[in-house]
Design an enzyme around this catalytic site. Structure first.
Site, PDB file in Angstrom:
ATOM      1  N   HIS A   9      -7.893  -0.960 -17.446  1.00  0.00           N
ATOM      2  CA  HIS A   9      -8.962  -1.662 -16.737  1.00  0.00           C
ATOM      3  C   HIS A   9     -10.245  -0.841 -16.635  1.00  0.00           C
ATOM      4  CE1 HIS A   9      -6.157  -4.795 -15.874  1.00  0.00           C
ATOM      5  NE2 HIS A   9      -5.309  -3.901 -15.394  1.00  0.00           N
TER       6      HIS A   9
ATOM      7  N   ASP B  24     -24.059 -15.070   6.627  1.00  0.00           N
ATOM      8  CA  ASP B  24     -25.053 -16.013   7.127  1.00  0.00           C
ATOM      9  C   ASP B  24     -24.382 -16.795   8.255  1.00  0.00           C
ATOM     10  OD1 ASP B  24     -23.379 -17.830   5.889  1.00  0.00           O
ATOM     11  OD2 ASP B  24     -24.939 -18.789   4.689  1.00  0.00           O
TER      12      ASP B  24
ATOM     13  N   HIS C 154      -7.254  -4.760 -10.606  1.00  0.00           N
ATOM     14  CA  HIS C 154      -7.799  -4.928 -11.951  1.00  0.00           C
ATOM     15  C   HIS C 154      -9.319  -4.816 -12.024  1.00  0.00           C
ATOM     16  CE1 HIS C 154      -4.132  -7.110 -13.957  1.00  0.00           C
ATOM     17  NE2 HIS C 154      -3.796  -6.007 -13.304  1.00  0.00           N
TER      18      HIS C 154
ATOM     19  N   GLY D 126     -22.640 -18.357  -2.681  1.00  0.00           N
ATOM     20  CA  GLY D 126     -24.003 -17.818  -2.690  1.00  0.00           C
ATOM     21  C   GLY D 126     -24.010 -16.309  -2.581  1.00  0.00           C
ATOM     22  N   MET D 127     -23.198 -15.789  -1.689  1.00  0.00           N
ATOM     23  CA  MET D 127     -23.136 -14.331  -1.494  1.00  0.00           C
ATOM     24  C   MET D 127     -22.688 -13.629  -2.777  1.00  0.00           C
ATOM     25  SD  MET D 127     -24.039 -13.403   1.553  1.00  0.00           S
ATOM     26  CE  MET D 127     -24.049 -13.801   3.315  1.00  0.00           C
TER      27      MET D 127
ATOM     28  N   THR E  67     -19.133 -20.858   1.771  1.00  0.00           N
ATOM     29  CA  THR E  67     -18.178 -20.939   0.654  1.00  0.00           C
ATOM     30  C   THR E  67     -17.867 -19.583   0.031  1.00  0.00           C
ATOM     31  OG1 THR E  67     -20.006 -21.211  -0.895  1.00  0.00           O
ATOM     32  CG2 THR E  67     -19.001 -23.236  -0.018  1.00  0.00           C
ATOM     33  N   GLY E  68     -18.732 -18.624   0.230  1.00  0.00           N
ATOM     34  CA  GLY E  68     -18.633 -17.335  -0.461  1.00  0.00           C
ATOM     35  C   GLY E  68     -19.389 -17.337  -1.786  1.00  0.00           C
TER      36      GLY E  68
ATOM     37  N   CYS F   6     -20.155 -16.152   3.606  1.00  0.00           N
ATOM     38  CA  CYS F   6     -21.026 -17.305   3.863  1.00  0.00           C
ATOM     39  C   CYS F   6     -20.112 -18.523   3.966  1.00  0.00           C
ATOM     40  CB  CYS F   6     -22.123 -17.453   2.809  1.00  0.00           C
ATOM     41  SG  CYS F   6     -21.576 -17.729   1.121  1.00  0.00           S
TER      42      CYS F   6
HETATM   43  C1  RB5 Z   1     -25.028 -22.712   4.258  1.00  0.00           C
HETATM   44  O1  RB5 Z   1     -25.045 -24.038   4.643  1.00  0.00           O
HETATM   45  C2  RB5 Z   1     -24.250 -22.530   2.974  1.00  0.00           C
HETATM   46  O2  RB5 Z   1     -24.962 -23.086   1.916  1.00  0.00           O
HETATM   47  C3  RB5 Z   1     -23.946 -21.078   2.719  1.00  0.00           C
HETATM   48  O3  RB5 Z   1     -23.250 -20.561   3.796  1.00  0.00           O
HETATM   49  C4  RB5 Z   1     -23.114 -20.750   1.510  1.00  0.00           C
HETATM   50  O4  RB5 Z   1     -21.963 -21.533   1.471  1.00  0.00           O
HETATM   51  C5  RB5 Z   1     -23.828 -20.711   0.236  1.00  0.00           C
HETATM   52  O5  RB5 Z   1     -23.271 -20.448  -0.838  1.00  0.00           O
END
Ligand code: RB5
Length: 155
Positions: free
Chosen positions: A134, A8, A99, A71-72, A68-69, A66
């Site tokens: 594993h 994103d 693993h 949401g993805m 923080t990583g 994204c």
């Molecule tokens: C976008 O602002 C942010 O929420 C997205 O990139 C991500 O960190 C969501 O988990």
């Protein structure tokens, strides 16, 4: 090897850095599904597309970024057969392969720098799954025995 990439806006710069790095190596065929700008966008759409491509066997591995990583990875791990690993350092990138046989590397573009991330990408793409004990655990992830509620014992 074919690799599918997506981000994103929060992961756009790091996704672009990963793409340039992989293209420079000339070992991998890279499919970038976007986003293609810093305009605000929704991470679930991208994560669904990449995870579906992995779950369906269209690609063997992917990279999602994204802010923080988080949401993805939450979205991608809803797909059977997808093992999306949110990694923050070289150790977690290595262990995700050894693993967990991770098939998607997830990173936070607002969490780690490009120098570290590109080393993590190299590790993720070259370290093999260790197998052995594993394998059983990997198979338990999607096991109907657990989702059906029949098997819930520790040890
Ligand atoms: C976008 O602002 C942010 O929420 C997205 O990139 C991500 O960190 C969501 O988990």
């Amino acid at each position: 090897m074919d690799i599918i990439l997506g981000s994103d806006h929060g992961g756009f710069d790091l996704k672009e850095a990963c793409k340039s790095h992989l293209e420079t190596l000339q070992i991998y065929r890279v499919k970038d599904i976007g986003v293609f700008s810093l305009d605000s966008s929704d991470y679930p759409e991208v994560a669904h597309r990449v995870a579906r491509a992995i779950a369906g066997g269209e690609y063997a591995c992917g990279i999602l970024v994204c802010g923080t990583g988080l949401g993805m990875s939450i979205v991608a791990n809803r797909y059977k057969g997808v093992r999306a690993a949110l990694c923050h350092n070289l150790y977690t990138a290595r262990m995700s392969r050894l693993h967990n046989d991770a098939n998607i590397l997830v990173m936070g573009g607002r969490v780690i720098g490009a120098g570290l991330a590109l080393e993590m990408v190299d590790i993720f793409l070259t370290v093999p799954f260790e197998g052995g004990r594993h394998i059983k655990r990997i198979n338990q992830i999607d096991s109907e025995a657990y989702f059906g509620g029949k098997k819930l014992t520790a040890g």
